[in-house]
Design an enzyme around this catalytic site. Sequence first.
Site, PDB file in Angstrom:
ATOM      1  N   ARG A   1      -5.946  -2.799   3.338  1.00  0.00           N
ATOM      2  CA  ARG A   1      -6.940  -1.791   4.248  1.00  0.00           C
ATOM      3  C   ARG A   1      -7.026  -1.991   5.548  1.00  0.00           C
ATOM      4  NH1 ARG A   1     -12.000  -0.004   1.485  1.00  0.00           N
ATOM      5  NH2 ARG A   1     -11.930  -1.757   0.535  1.00  0.00           N
TER       6      ARG A   1
ATOM      7  N   GLN B   1       6.701  -5.372  -4.434  1.00  0.00           N
ATOM      8  CA  GLN B   1       6.364  -4.679  -6.013  1.00  0.00           C
ATOM      9  C   GLN B   1       6.316  -3.974  -7.082  1.00  0.00           C
ATOM     10  OE1 GLN B   1       1.939  -3.464  -5.735  1.00  0.00           O
ATOM     11  NE2 GLN B   1       1.306  -5.722  -6.059  1.00  0.00           N
TER      12      GLN B   1
ATOM     13  N   ASN C   1      -8.043 -11.464  -1.924  1.00  0.00           N
ATOM     14  CA  ASN C   1      -7.989 -10.650  -1.383  1.00  0.00           C
ATOM     15  C   ASN C   1      -9.486  -9.576  -1.452  1.00  0.00           C
ATOM     16  OD1 ASN C   1      -6.765  -7.557  -2.754  1.00  0.00           O
ATOM     17  ND2 ASN C   1      -6.575  -7.547  -0.557  1.00  0.00           N
TER      18      ASN C   1
ATOM     19  N   MET D   1       0.465  -0.908  -0.203  1.00  0.00           N
ATOM     20  CA  MET D   1       0.549  -0.016   0.094  1.00  0.00           C
ATOM     21  C   MET D   1       1.280   1.032   0.573  1.00  0.00           C
ATOM     22  SD  MET D   1      -3.268  -0.553   2.533  1.00  0.00           S
ATOM     23  CE  MET D   1      -2.037  -2.187   3.772  1.00  0.00           C
ATOM     24  N   ALA D   2       0.845   2.221  -0.912  1.00  0.00           N
ATOM     25  CA  ALA D   2       1.712   3.198  -1.326  1.00  0.00           C
ATOM     26  C   ALA D   2       1.488   4.266   0.448  1.00  0.00           C
ATOM     27  CB  ALA D   2       0.569   3.957  -2.528  1.00  0.00           C
TER      28      ALA D   2
ATOM     29  N   CYS E   1      -4.113  -1.608 -10.024  1.00  0.00           N
ATOM     30  CA  CYS E   1      -3.824  -0.956  -9.118  1.00  0.00           C
ATOM     31  C   CYS E   1      -4.751   0.151 -10.060  1.00  0.00           C
ATOM     32  CB  CYS E   1      -2.743  -0.041  -9.059  1.00  0.00           C
ATOM     33  SG  CYS E   1      -2.382   1.435  -8.926  1.00  0.00           S
TER      34      CYS E   1
END
Length: 405
Positions: free
Chosen positions: A258, A98, A233, A39-40, A129
């Site tokens: 999340r 990733q 996921n 997660m960025a 994404c």
Amino acid sequence: MTATLDTKDQAAPATGERVLPPLQIGPITVDTPVVLAPMAGVTNTAFRTLCREAGASTGHDPGLYVAEMVTSRALVERNPEALRIVTFGPEEQPRSVQVYGVDPATVAAAVRLIAAEDRADHVDLNFGCPVPKVTRKGGGGALPWKRQLFTDIVRAAVRAAEPYGVPVTVKMRKGIDEDHLTYLEAGRIAQDAGAAAVALHARTVAQHYSGEAEWESIARLKEVVTRIPVLGNGDIWSADDAIRLVRETGADGVVVGRGCQGRPWLFADLAAAFHGEVVRVRPGLREVAETIYRHGELMIEFFDGDEGKGMRDLRKHMAWYLKGYAVGGDARHALAMVSTLAELRERLDALDLDAPYPGEAAEGQRGRAGSPKTPHLPYGWLDSRELDAEWEAKLREAELSVSGG
């Protein structure tokens, strides 16, 4: 990770029966079949450390913890921030990164750099994404629509990594929207191209993070992809959700995104659950505060001692950590504005640290789900599944324009 356990949960008997066998990703055996999704701005070394420590606190080997997505062009250019992203602590084993890219040659060069320089033990390719700045260049969740391009990227990455024994996996979405689904075909292609596993976020690009993940699609993918692991996921907010997903779909493991924001201790719950144990972490506010402070220390370390930068990066985590806890608006705002470690300590100590775990209020969805969005795609992207010479040139330009990590 310093969260405590509910005494009632501590007294509960354990079944001792594993829910799934260890996850095998090429030569890597992952004892707990759980992967932290990249997660960025979230899954840097500091947060990965908290999650890994939580998983290991159960006495079981933790899962796989993936670094933030990095662009292939930025790696090839040896961009300092890109290289920071693929830097790991000495205790991080196996190391997982990733990579994102839209040009097979550039992706292959990036993967070769990672493998040849021993920067990671596993490479995941991003084809999921949904962010407009990625999909409007034909990348992320938009890319599998161009099936030959998708095939070429996966093959190139696998070939680049193979001499070094580094497995390559694929993470993807169902497709661009319900009228342009690609996941079953992409799963077969990835398997035939030599990918070590595939992971499916059971939403389309158009859904973004809204609505409910369609776990049934994970089951359908599992029927098609039979020679390598399939990971599920989407909407894993608790350990019980993870167990339900694998039982309903037959998936070989789960990828958690999340659901762990502001809750690194979720990985303790997941490790326990997958090993047939009923113990669950239920931290009071004091334990949450201790975790936040340790997160702050780790963030400063990650930014090479830059306290201001570490604290600014920590701010976005505050609302996630405090979800459901009896913390007033003024205190929340103050914590979201901290600029030094001493200030963080002072504001945490001012909370009612004897406040207990608030139950359901602290559970459930994390982050913003948003609403469905019309996917941002290159003009004419959906006109054909194939990629002509003009599009190849455009994608090379797009690759150049996303450099910088």
